[in-house]
Motif scaffolding. Sequence first.
Motif, PDB file in Angstrom:
ATOM      1  N   SER A 261       0.875  -1.070   0.414  1.00  0.00           N
ATOM      2  CA  SER A 261       0.442  -0.045  -0.182  1.00  0.00           C
ATOM      3  C   SER A 261       0.831   1.459  -0.244  1.00  0.00           C
ATOM      4  CB  SER A 261      -0.873  -0.282   1.658  1.00  0.00           C
ATOM      5  OG  SER A 261      -0.471  -0.386   2.296  1.00  0.00           O
ATOM      6  N   ASN A 262       2.296   1.035  -0.122  1.00  0.00           N
ATOM      7  CA  ASN A 262       2.863   2.249   0.023  1.00  0.00           C
ATOM      8  C   ASN A 262       3.470   2.670  -1.467  1.00  0.00           C
ATOM      9  OD1 ASN A 262       3.868   4.146   2.172  1.00  0.00           O
ATOM     10  ND2 ASN A 262       2.813   1.918   2.812  1.00  0.00           N
ATOM     11  N   PRO A 263       3.387   3.581  -2.381  1.00  0.00           N
ATOM     12  CA  PRO A 263       4.583   3.590  -3.544  1.00  0.00           C
ATOM     13  C   PRO A 263       5.281   4.316  -3.236  1.00  0.00           C
ATOM     14  CG  PRO A 263       2.481   5.224  -3.376  1.00  0.00           C
ATOM     15  CD  PRO A 263       2.397   4.553  -2.214  1.00  0.00           C
ATOM     16  N   GLY A 264       6.654   3.746  -4.667  1.00  0.00           N
ATOM     17  CA  GLY A 264       8.139   4.805  -3.980  1.00  0.00           C
ATOM     18  C   GLY A 264       9.009   3.211  -3.761  1.00  0.00           C
ATOM     19  N   VAL A 265       8.211   2.809  -3.182  1.00  0.00           N
ATOM     20  CA  VAL A 265       9.204   1.943  -2.343  1.00  0.00           C
ATOM     21  C   VAL A 265      10.160   1.400  -3.233  1.00  0.00           C
ATOM     22  CG1 VAL A 265      10.138  -0.813  -0.516  1.00  0.00           C
ATOM     23  CG2 VAL A 265       7.713   1.144  -0.686  1.00  0.00           C
ATOM     24  N   ALA A 266      10.148   0.773  -4.130  1.00  0.00           N
ATOM     25  CA  ALA A 266      10.816   0.031  -5.370  1.00  0.00           C
ATOM     26  C   ALA A 266      11.491   0.996  -5.463  1.00  0.00           C
ATOM     27  CB  ALA A 266      10.032   0.343  -6.544  1.00  0.00           C
ATOM     28  N   ALA A 267      11.513   2.588  -5.805  1.00  0.00           N
ATOM     29  CA  ALA A 267      11.967   3.788  -6.363  1.00  0.00           C
ATOM     30  C   ALA A 267      13.473   4.290  -4.919  1.00  0.00           C
ATOM     31  CB  ALA A 267      11.530   4.901  -6.326  1.00  0.00           C
ATOM     32  N   LYS A 268      13.314   3.510  -3.491  1.00  0.00           N
ATOM     33  CA  LYS A 268      13.794   3.774  -3.036  1.00  0.00           C
ATOM     34  C   LYS A 268      14.822   3.057  -2.811  1.00  0.00           C
ATOM     35  CE  LYS A 268      13.246   4.885   2.164  1.00  0.00           C
ATOM     36  NZ  LYS A 268      12.945   5.512   3.546  1.00  0.00           N
ATOM     37  N   MET A 269      14.604   2.117  -2.821  1.00  0.00           N
ATOM     38  CA  MET A 269      15.709   0.633  -3.136  1.00  0.00           C
ATOM     39  C   MET A 269      16.710   0.719  -3.797  1.00  0.00           C
ATOM     40  SD  MET A 269      14.962  -3.406  -4.218  1.00  0.00           S
ATOM     41  CE  MET A 269      15.832  -4.665  -3.452  1.00  0.00           C
ATOM     42  N   PHE A 270      15.870   1.060  -5.341  1.00  0.00           N
ATOM     43  CA  PHE A 270      17.119   2.020  -6.449  1.00  0.00           C
ATOM     44  C   PHE A 270      17.805   2.857  -6.094  1.00  0.00           C
ATOM     45  CE2 PHE A 270      13.230  -0.844  -8.908  1.00  0.00           C
ATOM     46  CZ  PHE A 270      13.910  -1.391  -8.535  1.00  0.00           C
ATOM     47  N   GLU A 271      17.673   3.803  -5.120  1.00  0.00           N
ATOM     48  CA  GLU A 271      18.365   4.941  -5.173  1.00  0.00           C
ATOM     49  C   GLU A 271      19.412   4.126  -4.098  1.00  0.00           C
ATOM     50  OE1 GLU A 271      16.161   7.744  -2.658  1.00  0.00           O
ATOM     51  OE2 GLU A 271      17.315   9.603  -3.363  1.00  0.00           O
ATOM     52  N   ALA A 272      18.899   3.840  -3.189  1.00  0.00           N
ATOM     53  CA  ALA A 272      20.127   3.678  -1.836  1.00  0.00           C
ATOM     54  C   ALA A 272      20.834   2.287  -3.261  1.00  0.00           C
ATOM     55  CB  ALA A 272      20.244   2.437  -1.594  1.00  0.00           C
ATOM     56  N   LEU A 273      20.995   1.733  -4.305  1.00  0.00           N
ATOM     57  CA  LEU A 273      22.148   1.208  -4.828  1.00  0.00           C
ATOM     58  C   LEU A 273      23.229   2.291  -5.619  1.00  0.00           C
ATOM     59  CD1 LEU A 273      19.677  -1.852  -5.896  1.00  0.00           C
ATOM     60  CD2 LEU A 273      21.948  -1.906  -4.248  1.00  0.00           C
ATOM     61  N   TYR A 274      22.258   2.761  -6.081  1.00  0.00           N
ATOM     62  CA  TYR A 274      22.784   3.558  -7.338  1.00  0.00           C
ATOM     63  C   TYR A 274      23.487   4.897  -6.560  1.00  0.00           C
ATOM     64  CZ  TYR A 274      22.925   8.776  -9.410  1.00  0.00           C
ATOM     65  OH  TYR A 274      23.309  10.049 -10.073  1.00  0.00           O
ATOM     66  N   GLU A 275      23.801   5.382  -5.423  1.00  0.00           N
ATOM     67  CA  GLU A 275      24.547   5.927  -4.349  1.00  0.00           C
ATOM     68  C   GLU A 275      25.660   4.988  -3.863  1.00  0.00           C
ATOM     69  OE1 GLU A 275      21.573   6.975  -1.070  1.00  0.00           O
ATOM     70  OE2 GLU A 275      21.279   9.424  -2.043  1.00  0.00           O
ATOM     71  N   ASN A 276      25.710   3.674  -4.183  1.00  0.00           N
ATOM     72  CA  ASN A 276      26.852   2.886  -3.864  1.00  0.00           C
ATOM     73  C   ASN A 276      27.101   2.754  -5.527  1.00  0.00           C
ATOM     74  OD1 ASN A 276      27.230   2.669  -1.028  1.00  0.00           O
ATOM     75  ND2 ASN A 276      25.518   2.554  -1.113  1.00  0.00           N
ATOM     76  N   HIS A 277      26.302   2.886  -6.184  1.00  0.00           N
ATOM     77  CA  HIS A 277      27.505   2.869  -7.953  1.00  0.00           C
ATOM     78  C   HIS A 277      26.991   1.261  -8.084  1.00  0.00           C
ATOM     79  CE1 HIS A 277      28.905   7.156  -6.676  1.00  0.00           C
ATOM     80  NE2 HIS A 277      29.550   6.338  -6.173  1.00  0.00           N
ATOM     81  N   ILE A 278      25.947   1.127  -6.736  1.00  0.00           N
ATOM     82  CA  ILE A 278      25.390  -0.654  -7.740  1.00  0.00           C
ATOM     83  C   ILE A 278      24.741  -1.083  -8.789  1.00  0.00           C
ATOM     84  CG2 ILE A 278      24.948  -3.090  -7.208  1.00  0.00           C
ATOM     85  CD1 ILE A 278      25.503  -1.683  -3.923  1.00  0.00           C
ATOM     86  N   ASN A 279      25.077  -1.409 -10.112  1.00  0.00           N
ATOM     87  CA  ASN A 279      24.031  -1.807 -11.560  1.00  0.00           C
ATOM     88  C   ASN A 279      23.528  -3.037 -10.961  1.00  0.00           C
ATOM     89  OD1 ASN A 279      23.460  -0.877 -13.705  1.00  0.00           O
ATOM     90  ND2 ASN A 279      25.082  -2.668 -14.247  1.00  0.00           N
ATOM     91  N   ILE A 280      22.166  -2.706 -11.265  1.00  0.00           N
ATOM     92  CA  ILE A 280      20.749  -3.377 -11.263  1.00  0.00           C
ATOM     93  C   ILE A 280      20.928  -4.006 -12.774  1.00  0.00           C
ATOM     94  CG2 ILE A 280      18.147  -3.766 -11.057  1.00  0.00           C
ATOM     95  CD1 ILE A 280      18.969  -1.491  -9.558  1.00  0.00           C
ATOM     96  N   HIS A 281      20.663  -5.785 -12.539  1.00  0.00           N
ATOM     97  CA  HIS A 281      20.903  -6.285 -13.981  1.00  0.00           C
ATOM     98  C   HIS A 281      19.360  -7.140 -14.155  1.00  0.00           C
ATOM     99  CE1 HIS A 281      25.456  -6.321 -14.203  1.00  0.00           C
ATOM    100  NE2 HIS A 281      25.539  -7.520 -13.031  1.00  0.00           N
ATOM    101  N   MET A 282      18.819  -7.468 -12.741  1.00  0.00           N
ATOM    102  CA  MET A 282      17.378  -7.470 -13.429  1.00  0.00           C
ATOM    103  C   MET A 282      16.096  -7.464 -12.417  1.00  0.00           C
ATOM    104  SD  MET A 282      17.557 -11.532 -14.256  1.00  0.00           S
ATOM    105  CE  MET A 282      16.902 -11.786 -15.906  1.00  0.00           C
ATOM    106  N   ILE A 283      15.337  -7.133 -11.970  1.00  0.00           N
ATOM    107  CA  ILE A 283      14.855  -7.084 -11.341  1.00  0.00           C
ATOM    108  C   ILE A 283      12.808  -7.327 -11.530  1.00  0.00           C
ATOM    109  CG2 ILE A 283      12.784  -4.729 -10.654  1.00  0.00           C
ATOM    110  CD1 ILE A 283      14.255  -2.848 -12.063  1.00  0.00           C
TER     111      ILE A 283
END
Length: 401
Positions: free
Chosen positions: A350-372
């Motif tokens: 029931s909470n939008p924005g969770v995925a964005a927050k997770m991806f932000e944490a990865l981006y800030e650590n320069h971690i590339n995502i291969h699949m979601i």
Amino acid sequence: MGLIVQKFGGTSVKDAERIFNVAKIVTDTYSAGNDVVVVVSAQGDTTDDLIAKAAEINANPSKREMDVLLSTGEQISISLLAMAIEKLGFPVISLTGRQAGFVTQTNYGNARIKSIDSHRLHRELDKHRIVVVAGFQGLNRFDDITTLGRGGSDTSAVALAAELGADLCQIYTDVDGIYTADPRIVKNAIKLDEISFDEMLELASLGAQVLHNRSVEMAKKYGVNMEVVSSLERKPGTKVKEVVKMEKMLVRGVARDDNVARVAVIGLPDEPGIAFKIFTLMAKKNINVDIILQSIGRHNTKDISFTVPLDQVDTAKEALESQLDVLKAEKIEIADNVSKVSIVGAGMQSNPGVAAKMFEALYENHINIHMISTSEIKISVLIDRKNSEKAMNAIHDAFIG
Ligand code: ADP
Ligand code: ASP
Ligand code: MG
């Protein structure tokens, strides 16, 4: 006063001192007036050592013979623990999986429990004996020994608790409860007083090895009163239950699974029936496919990539390569240096924005995502294994702090 099932994992019975520590916990429970059924795993790294021993003889042994071998680890533990309990002056008997009545499906290496014939167990309990049962094993309809999959002793314990209508099933281990992430990887992980079956099931299925996922599934199905506690310190652990009092946290936990590899089928024709052919091939080989990604077709070709368990990737590759012509594919590419990192929380839906927050944490650590991949109560990403600990900490900090 009641019937209590207590399960002790490998580190909890790794040497004589730890076995006596377990014997003390068990006999204290018995002295308090309870019937006690104990389930034990193989000592320390015994199961891994047995797997290595087999590899010295045969790189590709039959699963049946592997189960004959692996089940011996638990048999050592039950006898030693029973001897320790005898020495403390209590009535006790050890039983192998077969003696305890475990009947499983036929498949070796990862068999499911079908039923438990509890006559023998009841007879021993009626004699007021402490019953020590070998976890992780049963007998199939061919009268062959089967094992329940790595970590399966938890499921043996919950199955016994369900069958015997136990008042409590305690899983004793080397951490003092269930945390928001593996406390050995995430230093800021927080211990939970309780967690719901659904959330724990997701965490366990996504790699949190503290509980075997099928044990949670079974506890939910049969309403087993279950808790995870430390075998080294006597203090409250974590209760796993249907409904938890705590407010639904946005994210209840972070988990990592290293038993994963990515298979990419490159240069496929962009036409109907291709996915059907690939995944039929995988199903025929009994390969568990998880995250699936298909690229948009460009210049009449497309790529399909998906994840499989690391220990099945060679089979997947061979099967696909043998069919390259039929699939009209250019090549198969394998990435076996990846991890799946996931967040789980019932509050997420029931909470939008969770995925964005997770991806932000990865981006800030320069971690590339291969699949979601996402579901109502989880989000998983596939990343390079070398980044997985950093990713877990970053994601944990972002949601739980
Ligand atoms: P046992 O031998 O007792 O079955 P396991 O090694 O199977 O123990 O499981 C306990 C381990 O699970 C802990 O040592 C810890 O590193 C790991 N673990 C992973 N995720 C979690 C979590 N969320 N909470 C607690 N422990 C976890
Ligand atoms: N000994 C088995 C294993 O190492 C079962 C268990 O520990 O639960 O996987
Ligand atoms: Mg375990």
